[in-house]
Design an enzyme around this catalytic site. Structure first.
Site, short mmCIF file in Angstrom:
data_model
loop_
_atom_site.label_atom_id
_atom_site.label_comp_id
_atom_site.label_asym_id
_atom_site.label_seq_id
_atom_site.Cartn_x
_atom_site.Cartn_y
_atom_site.Cartn_z
N LYS A 1 76.38 21.69 51.82
CA LYS A 1 75.20 22.27 51.18
C LYS A 1 75.44 23.76 50.94
O LYS A 1 76.20 24.41 51.66
CB LYS A 1 73.97 22.09 52.08
N ASP A 2 74.75 24.28 49.93
CA ASP A 2 74.90 25.70 49.59
C ASP A 2 74.67 26.59 50.80
O ASP A 2 73.70 26.40 51.54
CB ASP A 2 73.90 26.07 48.50
N ARG A 3 75.55 27.54 50.98
CA ARG A 3 75.39 28.49 52.08
C ARG A 3 74.23 29.45 51.80
O ARG A 3 73.39 29.70 52.66
CB ARG A 3 76.68 29.27 52.30
N HIS A 4 74.21 29.99 50.59
CA HIS A 4 73.20 31.00 50.25
C HIS A 4 71.93 30.29 49.78
O HIS A 4 71.57 30.30 48.60
CB HIS A 4 73.75 31.94 49.18
N ARG B 1 69.20 32.60 43.36
CA ARG B 1 69.46 32.97 44.75
C ARG B 1 69.24 34.47 45.00
O ARG B 1 70.07 35.13 45.62
CB ARG B 1 70.88 32.57 45.18
#
EC number: 5.4.99.27
Length: 350
Positions: free
Chosen positions: A79-82, A21
């Site tokens: 779901k993943d924020r980043h 990320r």
């Protein structure tokens, strides 16, 4: 509760390290539904591409835009924020006037990909799979060993651990549920209550799976195994294991499973059931806490298979991967066998 989970292939650690990320585009996820939407009905389904955006926050924003209650907005999972994630939401509009979604939502953070009607709400877990495109940067270590590990994972799968995100930052969800089950007050918030119960079940499941990894039979059926069918929640009891069942497991037609704890008897039998009972013998408080909340015994595959797994090394210090995972599985669970990951939010991707 912070004991490290054992690896299936690495002895003590994976063969490389990398950053994950570095930018949202390095972690791309696309949801796939298991059914076709009808095009008619009281629920508006929106496929939204969100960047650095929290799922729950976006669901609440949809409710405000539509003038409905938060409970009238559905989504299949967090779901993943980043990340850059393409995710389905449903909004129960009934006879209300439909907003101009593109005008209300269209920003750098959220883009409307598709809008379609359907008779029913999108329920949690109602996904076929997630498609991933991941880029890991500043890769350091033995590239040949990384390649060998990925070949092995493609052929055999990995232990299907619940990822650390299920347990909250620094395991805070487990701390809270431990206090609750020890006699503390249960959370008033329904969402938080469900989150803590899910964390408790996941923790017990990971304990069983970890012991089967240590015993080197996490991907092999034992007598009394509750074998879960691939792509399904259905399972069947295999009191004895013959070559036919061994072959079905080898070709990923079915998988050994572990308990998602709740009321009722373990559906496994024989050696498998005795193994699970022994591993969880000291977790009486947690087992009784889950039973007291009315959850029922369910099963989860012990093995995670990354479908259509492909990878490349675009540069000397980066690794790019493409694969599909079933709903409820974690990309980081697969990656932990290959690389030791460090979060790199906000760092340059150069």
């Amino acid at each position: 509760m912070s004991e490290a989970l054992p690896f299936a292939y690495a002895v003590n650690s994976p063969p490389a390290t990398a950053l994950i990320r570095c930018c949202p585009e390095d972690f791309q996820v696309v949801e796939e539904l298991p059914f076709t939407l009808s095009g008619e009905g009281e629920h508006v389904w929106l496929l939204l591409c969100k960047r650095n955006t929290n799922t729950v926050w976006l669901a609440r924003r949809l409710a405000r835009i539509a003038g409905v209650r938060s409970v009238d907005v559905g989504y299949a999972g967090l779901k993943d924020r980043h990340a850059l994630t393409t995710q389905w939401f449903s909004v129960h509009l009934g006879r209300k006037k439909e907003p101009n979604w593109a005008a209300e939502l269209g920003t750098e953070a959220v883009q409307v990909v598709k809008v379609i009607r359907h008779p029913r709400k999108l329920r949690r877990g109602a996904l076929k799979e997630n498609r991933f495109q991941l880029t890991l940067r500043r890769l350091q270590g033995d590239r040949e060993a990384v390649n060998r590990c990925l070949v092995q994972i493609k052929a055999e799968g990995v232990p299907n651990y619940f990822g650390p995100q299920r347990f909250g930052r620094e395991g805070q969800n487990l701390d809270q549920v431990g206090q609750w089950f020890a006699g503390g007050r249960p959370p008033k918030d329904r969402y938080l209550r469900g989150l803590l119960l899910s964390a408790a079940r996941a923790f017990l499941f990971n304990q069983v799976l970890a012991e089967r990894v240590r015993a080197a039979h996490w991907n092999q059926p034992l007598p009394g195994e509750a074998l879960i069918l691939d792509g399904s929640h259905g399972f069947f009891l295999a009191e004895t294991i013959d070559e036919t069942l061994q072959a079905r497991v080898r070709c990923f037609d079915c998988h050994p499973s572990g308990p998602l704890w709740g009321r009722g008897s373990l559906p496994s039998g024989g050696i498998t059931r005795a193994f699970e009972e022994k591993v969880l013998a000291d977790s009486v408080l947690w087992r009784k806490g889950l039973e007291g909340e009315g959850l029922k015994q369910e099963r989860r595959s012990l093995r995670l298979v990354a479908a259509d797994l492909e990878w490349s090394f675009p540069t000397n210090d980066s690794l790019q991967l493409y694969f599909r995972l079933p709903a409820g599985a974690y990309a980081t669970t697969m990656l932990r066998e290959v690389v030791e990951l460090q979060e790199a939010r906000g760092l340059s991707s150069s």
